[in-house]
Design a protein around this motif. Structure first.
Motif, PDB file in Angstrom:
ATOM      1  N   THR A   8     -26.382  99.726  74.273  1.00 16.76           N
ATOM      2  CA  THR A   8     -26.001  99.769  75.690  1.00 16.76           C
ATOM      3  C   THR A   8     -24.486  99.854  75.833  1.00 16.76           C
ATOM      4  O   THR A   8     -23.988 100.495  76.762  1.00 16.76           O
ATOM      5  N   ARG A  23     -22.532 102.727  77.883  1.00 19.86           N
ATOM      6  CA  ARG A  23     -21.546 102.382  78.916  1.00 19.86           C
ATOM      7  C   ARG A  23     -20.206 103.062  78.657  1.00 19.86           C
ATOM      8  O   ARG A  23     -19.619 103.663  79.559  1.00 19.86           O
ATOM      9  N   ALA A  60     -25.987  97.580  80.561  1.00 19.41           N
ATOM     10  CA  ALA A  60     -26.844  98.720  80.890  1.00 19.41           C
ATOM     11  C   ALA A  60     -26.653  99.144  82.342  1.00 19.41           C
ATOM     12  O   ALA A  60     -26.615 100.350  82.649  1.00 19.41           O
ATOM     13  N   GLN A  61     -26.531  98.162  83.250  1.00 18.65           N
ATOM     14  CA  GLN A  61     -26.309  98.509  84.648  1.00 18.65           C
ATOM     15  C   GLN A  61     -24.973  99.219  84.831  1.00 18.65           C
ATOM     16  O   GLN A  61     -24.873 100.176  85.601  1.00 18.65           O
ATOM     17  N   ARG A 112     -25.454 102.721  83.769  1.00 16.71           N
ATOM     18  CA  ARG A 112     -26.218 103.448  84.788  1.00 16.71           C
ATOM     19  C   ARG A 112     -25.346 103.749  86.010  1.00 16.71           C
ATOM     20  O   ARG A 112     -25.426 104.835  86.591  1.00 16.71           O
ATOM     21  N   ASP A 113     -24.495 102.793  86.389  1.00 12.47           N
ATOM     22  CA  ASP A 113     -23.589 103.022  87.519  1.00 12.47           C
ATOM     23  C   ASP A 113     -22.663 104.206  87.276  1.00 12.47           C
ATOM     24  O   ASP A 113     -22.227 104.873  88.222  1.00 12.47           O
ATOM     25  N   ALA A 118     -25.333 107.117  83.345  1.00 16.13           N
ATOM     26  CA  ALA A 118     -26.243 107.151  82.201  1.00 16.13           C
ATOM     27  C   ALA A 118     -27.676 106.911  82.649  1.00 16.13           C
ATOM     28  O   ALA A 118     -27.938 106.227  83.645  1.00 16.13           O
ATOM     29  N   ALA A 119     -28.614 107.470  81.903  1.00 22.74           N
ATOM     30  CA  ALA A 119     -30.042 107.218  82.121  1.00 22.74           C
ATOM     31  C   ALA A 119     -30.505 106.216  81.072  1.00 22.74           C
ATOM     32  O   ALA A 119     -30.314 106.429  79.874  1.00 22.74           O
ATOM     33  N   ILE A 120     -31.088 105.102  81.498  1.00 23.68           N
ATOM     34  CA  ILE A 120     -31.536 104.039  80.607  1.00 23.68           C
ATOM     35  C   ILE A 120     -33.057 103.978  80.658  1.00 23.68           C
ATOM     36  O   ILE A 120     -33.637 103.775  81.734  1.00 23.68           O
ATOM     37  N   HIS A 121     -33.712 104.143  79.510  1.00 20.28           N
ATOM     38  CA  HIS A 121     -35.178 104.180  79.465  1.00 20.28           C
ATOM     39  C   HIS A 121     -35.714 103.144  78.482  1.00 20.28           C
ATOM     40  O   HIS A 121     -35.436 103.222  77.282  1.00 20.28           O
ATOM     41  N   PHE A 125     -34.550  95.356  83.664  1.00 23.97           N
ATOM     42  CA  PHE A 125     -34.473  96.085  82.399  1.00 23.97           C
ATOM     43  C   PHE A 125     -35.396  95.500  81.333  1.00 23.97           C
ATOM     44  O   PHE A 125     -35.330  95.921  80.183  1.00 23.97           O
TER      45      PHE A 125
END
Length: 424
Positions: free
Chosen positions: A25, A29, A162-163, A166-167, A170-173, A411
């Motif tokens: 992560t 980031r 991770a947030q 994403r902000d 990025a795509a977090i799966h 998450f």
């Protein structure tokens, strides 16, 4: 980030990061903050591997000061950075290195002097003075070193990282296991061939092929299995460790036994429990390994030498983790002799396979620095000339534990290391 359909390719990105622990992560980031398009995939929830099964100690570097000064210097530097950006992902407890009767005083002195040489704050106190602030300490404690250790809550730290990724796009799966890596081979005019990893097949919620300019293997103890999908031999040296949590509301300081690293020499306080750790035993498979009950008893017995009130306590919870250690020299000197530093493996230089990088080893404390090293390397390969900013921007929710714990749930980052704190 939305899926983009291009012919028969479902997902395209600049960088695919495999692994959703602290380092993975962190890489997502860092790259996203530099404007790089990133997709991260994790087979379980975030922090589901080594990160979420640690003892959650934010190292001051004191543990490594006399034996690994470079690693210790990295720890104290990152300790200070995380205090600035991570807020309620941490708990500032301070720490003691504890010398008991019979422990080597020369070892204590060597650690003290090494810490001071590295700029790690040290305050030596007598056992009597230490018990005035930490009454739970044994009467056998002769002296202590106060050092700037702290507690890190891995679930919060990973979810907030991770947030942030994403902000920044990025795509977090999660629940998206890697099932295969794919390579292309190009032949130059002189007949030379170049092989590069160009895509991955991802199952679970993604259930698709992801094409990327670069793939980062941040799978920790599973890095060897990931690399093998690209035809690369990457021999990891994982070791198992047990953590035992017991109820204790009084102790509020990290305790380290001041002796050569051994079983049962760390006590990490949470809000109503303390986590006792840990063992270090080599394993062949990071998913399947023995978990002997006697190791749990040993943790309690050894840590009770520092804190007698722990003697006879029943475990509130027990969990095991596997360290992602890498031993390129195959020293064969035992699990505790393997370096806790990290290694960035450029597979173009190492294995003649382009577009693929592995990051192995390291510690939770240095995950941001590890991620910066990876991002620097990948950006150089992609021709991106943007500086790292991860040490300067606070993590989302850093000032609100409720927000952080909601991110943990979103998450699926809840892990045994800090379950008693996050409730996830």
């Amino acid at each position: 980030m939305e899926w983009t359909l291009i012919d028969d390719v479902s997902v395209t990105t600049d960088v695919l990061v495999i692994g959703g622990g602290a380092t993975g992560t962190g890489v997502a980031r860092d790259l996203a903050m530099r404007g790089v398009d990133v997709v991260l995939v994790e087979r379980d929830g975030l922090s589901g591997g080594t990160t979420g099964r640690s003892h959650g100690l934010l190292h001051s570097g004191a543990r490594y000061a006399e034996a690994d000064p470079e690693g210790a210097a990295a720890c104290i530097a990152e300790n200070r950075v995380l205090r600035e950006i991570a807020g309620a992902c941490l708990r500032d407890t301070g720490g003691y290195f504890v010398q008991l009767a019979g422990d080597d005083p020369d070892y204590f002195a060597a650690k003290r002097d090494a810490c001071r040489g590295l700029g790690i704050e040290v305050d030596v106190r007598s056992g009597t003075a230490a018990r005035e602030t930490v009454p739970e300490l044994s009467s056998d404690v002769e002296r202590v070193m106060q050092i700037p250790d702290a507690v890190a809550y891995p679930s919060r730290l990973v979810a907030a990282t991770a947030q942030s990724a994403r902000d920044h796009g990025a795509a977090i799966h999660t629940d998206a296991p890697l099932t295969d890596l794919h390579s292309d081979t190009e032949t130059a005019a002189d007949g030379a061939t170049d092989e590069a990893v160009t895509a991955a097949t991802v199952g679970g919620r993604v259930d698709d092929r992801v094409e990327a300019e670069h793939v980062v293997n941040a799978t920790g103890a599973w890095a060897g299995e990931c690399a093998a999908l690209a035809g690369i031999d990457l021999a990891m040296s994982p070791t198992r460790g047990v953590m035992v949590a017991v109820e204790n509301e009084e102790l509020d300081t990290v305790l380290n036994r001041c002796r050569e690293p051994a079983d049962g020499d760390i006590v990490v306080p949470h809000e109503n429990q303390v986590v006792l750790g840990t063992t270090s035993v080599a394993v062949d498979d990071p998913d399947e390994y023995p978990q002997p009950g006697r190791a749990v008893e040993r943790m309690i017995d050894e840590c009770a030498a520092m804190v007698p009130v722990l003697d006879g306590r029943e475990p509130a919870r027990t969990y095991w983790g596997v360290r992602p250690l890498y031993d390129p020299g195959a020293a064969g000197e035992g699990a505790r002799a393997i370096s806790r530093d990290f290694f960035l493996l450029d597979h173009e230089a190492r294995d003649d396979i382009d577009g693929f990088t592995s990051i192995v080893g390291g510690k939770l404390t240095t995950h941001r620095r590890m991620a910066e090293a990876v991002a620097d390397h990948v950006c150089a390969r992609l021709g991106v000339d943007v500086a790292c900013r991860t040490a300067d921007e606070p993590l989302p929710g850093h000032d609100d534990p409720a927000v952080l714990d909601e991110l943990v749930r979103e998450f699926d980052a809840g892990s045994p290391a800090d379950r008693d704190v996050t409730g996830a």
